[in-house]
Scaffold this motif. Sequence first.
Motif, PDB file in Angstrom:
ATOM      1  N   ALA A 116       0.851  -1.186   0.000  1.00  0.00           N
ATOM      2  CA  ALA A 116       0.000   0.000   0.000  1.00  0.00           C
ATOM      3  C   ALA A 116       0.889   1.239   0.000  1.00  0.00           C
ATOM      4  CB  ALA A 116      -0.915   0.004   1.224  1.00  0.00           C
ATOM      5  N   LEU A 117       0.856   1.996  -1.092  1.00  0.00           N
ATOM      6  CA  LEU A 117       1.690   3.183  -1.266  1.00  0.00           C
ATOM      7  C   LEU A 117       0.803   4.396  -1.544  1.00  0.00           C
ATOM      8  CD1 LEU A 117       4.505   1.725  -3.552  1.00  0.00           C
ATOM      9  CD2 LEU A 117       4.753   2.430  -1.164  1.00  0.00           C
ATOM     10  N   ASN A 118       0.960   5.425  -0.737  1.00  0.00           N
ATOM     11  CA  ASN A 118       0.087   6.599  -0.840  1.00  0.00           C
ATOM     12  C   ASN A 118      -1.367   6.138  -0.807  1.00  0.00           C
ATOM     13  OD1 ASN A 118      -0.548   9.338  -1.021  1.00  0.00           O
ATOM     14  ND2 ASN A 118      -0.552   9.322  -3.255  1.00  0.00           N
ATOM     15  N   TYR A 119      -1.645   5.294   0.173  1.00  0.00           N
ATOM     16  CA  TYR A 119      -2.962   4.667   0.299  1.00  0.00           C
ATOM     17  C   TYR A 119      -3.724   5.256   1.474  1.00  0.00           C
ATOM     18  CZ  TYR A 119      -6.470   1.150   1.491  1.00  0.00           C
ATOM     19  OH  TYR A 119      -7.649   0.522   1.802  1.00  0.00           O
ATOM     20  N   GLY A 120      -5.020   5.456   1.274  1.00  0.00           N
ATOM     21  CA  GLY A 120      -5.936   5.854   2.338  1.00  0.00           C
ATOM     22  C   GLY A 120      -7.265   5.159   2.100  1.00  0.00           C
TER      23      GLY A 120
END
Length: 252
Positions: free
Chosen positions: A148-152
């Motif tokens: 999860a990268l730059n995940y929200g």
Amino acid sequence: MKPKPAAAPEGANPLANAGGSIVPRHVAIIMDGNGRWAAQRGLPRVAGHRAGAEAVRKTLRAAAECGVDTLTLYAFSSENWRRPEGEISDLKGLLGYYLERELNLLAKEGVRLKLIGDYAAFGPDLVERLEKAIERLAENSRLTLVVALNYGSRTEIADAARTLARKAKAGTLDPDSIDEGALGAELQTAGLPELDLLIRTSGEVRLSNFLLWQAAYAEMLFTPVLWPDFDETQFKAAVAEFAARQRRFGGR
């Protein structure tokens, strides 16, 4: 005699390994505590992130040995952009370094790579390297590693709702047909097994906008161990605790 656990929702049944013990099919980890680990040793924060990268390697190995199907790691949240610019630069550099150093090992170990989150924000060079890694590992099937990268999670859910709204507006989707399955199919985790176990290290007890929808019936495990100290023993202990729990899914 212990009562039998209630049946799990479709897709959420854990795997049984060759020894007969219950293994979570999908494990997610909030890797927390790198900064505190470094501070306790009088080291810069980047040293904690480097040690955390070693913990990733150990955890991947343990997950594969246990028979886990999917391992999702919270590597960089959409809120992490609030950190100092130097630390963000260090994290991006470490990600690139990890890709170069570990790619051959991931290929050898049969690991498939998937990304969730808006990773395009990391710039074209890193995006290209990430996508090449995904392509190289695409045919592997022993373990799926989801990063999860730059995940929200709130953004993910809002994006899924927006997609459904557009389809309904265009007349290609009956609004009355929208159910949990329809929304789940628009999430970035669509096609992955249901989340069975969510672990957070460092003693913090919150989800921090991570897999909010997916964690609805997941077992939670919060450990005081800082992420750089999390290793094969810690992971296997978490799997053993999962196996000892009685999952009810809303049943008695």
